[in-house]
Design an enzyme around this catalytic site. Structure first.
Site, PDB file in Angstrom:
ATOM      1  N   SER A   1       0.775  -1.175   0.128  1.00  0.00           N
ATOM      2  CA  SER A   1      -0.099  -0.068  -0.096  1.00  0.00           C
ATOM      3  C   SER A   1       0.811   1.336   0.062  1.00  0.00           C
ATOM      4  CB  SER A   1      -0.965   0.072   1.123  1.00  0.00           C
ATOM      5  OG  SER A   1      -0.212   0.263   2.316  1.00  0.00           O
TER       6      SER A   1
ATOM      7  N   LYS B   1       0.492   4.650   6.610  1.00  0.00           N
ATOM      8  CA  LYS B   1      -0.394   5.741   5.935  1.00  0.00           C
ATOM      9  C   LYS B   1       0.421   6.965   5.523  1.00  0.00           C
ATOM     10  CE  LYS B   1      -4.194   3.008   5.714  1.00  0.00           C
ATOM     11  NZ  LYS B   1      -3.704   1.881   5.934  1.00  0.00           N
TER      12      LYS B   1
END
Length: 127
Positions: free
Chosen positions: A47, A84
């Site tokens: 990710s 993130k």
């Protein structure tokens, strides 16, 4: 401490003058600014690949660093820990750094804690 071979390594044409031992290198002194607040995490998944963090890499995370816009953070979202991309705003947001993944959903009831800021990424050579 690890031995240092020269001060830099040439990525073009090598110089014969660089073939000498130049002391030792303490990686902790380079990678860690606040030892009690610094942790290593092994990355699982893709990710964050668009910011150069890949599956199997090791990230150095400092809990004492305040996140700035565009940095990678360790976030705890509803009890789940993950990497993130932090975006300042009103409200701040967290996103994936992989254009092939859908937008990261975060609703108003999400419990979010910024656990720390990634300060370094250690890569294994890719074949």
């Amino acid at each position: 401490m690890l031995p240092v071979m020269g001060t830099r390594i040439c990525a073009g044409f090598p110089s014969p003058a660089d073939d000498f031992l130049d002391g030792e290198l303490d990686l902790t002194r380079i990678l860690v600014k606040n030892k009690p607040a610094t942790f290593l995490w092994r990355v699982a998944g893709s990710s964050m690949r668009d910011v150069g963090i890949f599956d199997g890499d090791v990230v150095v995370v400092d809990r004492s660093v305040k996140p700035k816009d565009g940095v990678v953070v360790v976030a705890v979202i509803n009890g789940e820990t993950s990497l993130k991309l932090f975006r300042r705003g009103n409200p701040p947001s967290l996103t994936f750094a992989n254009k092939d993944m859908p937008a990261f959903p975060m609703d108003d009831v999400s419990q979010v804690e910024i656990w720390g800021v990634v300060t370094w990424t250690l890569h294994k050579p890719r074949a």
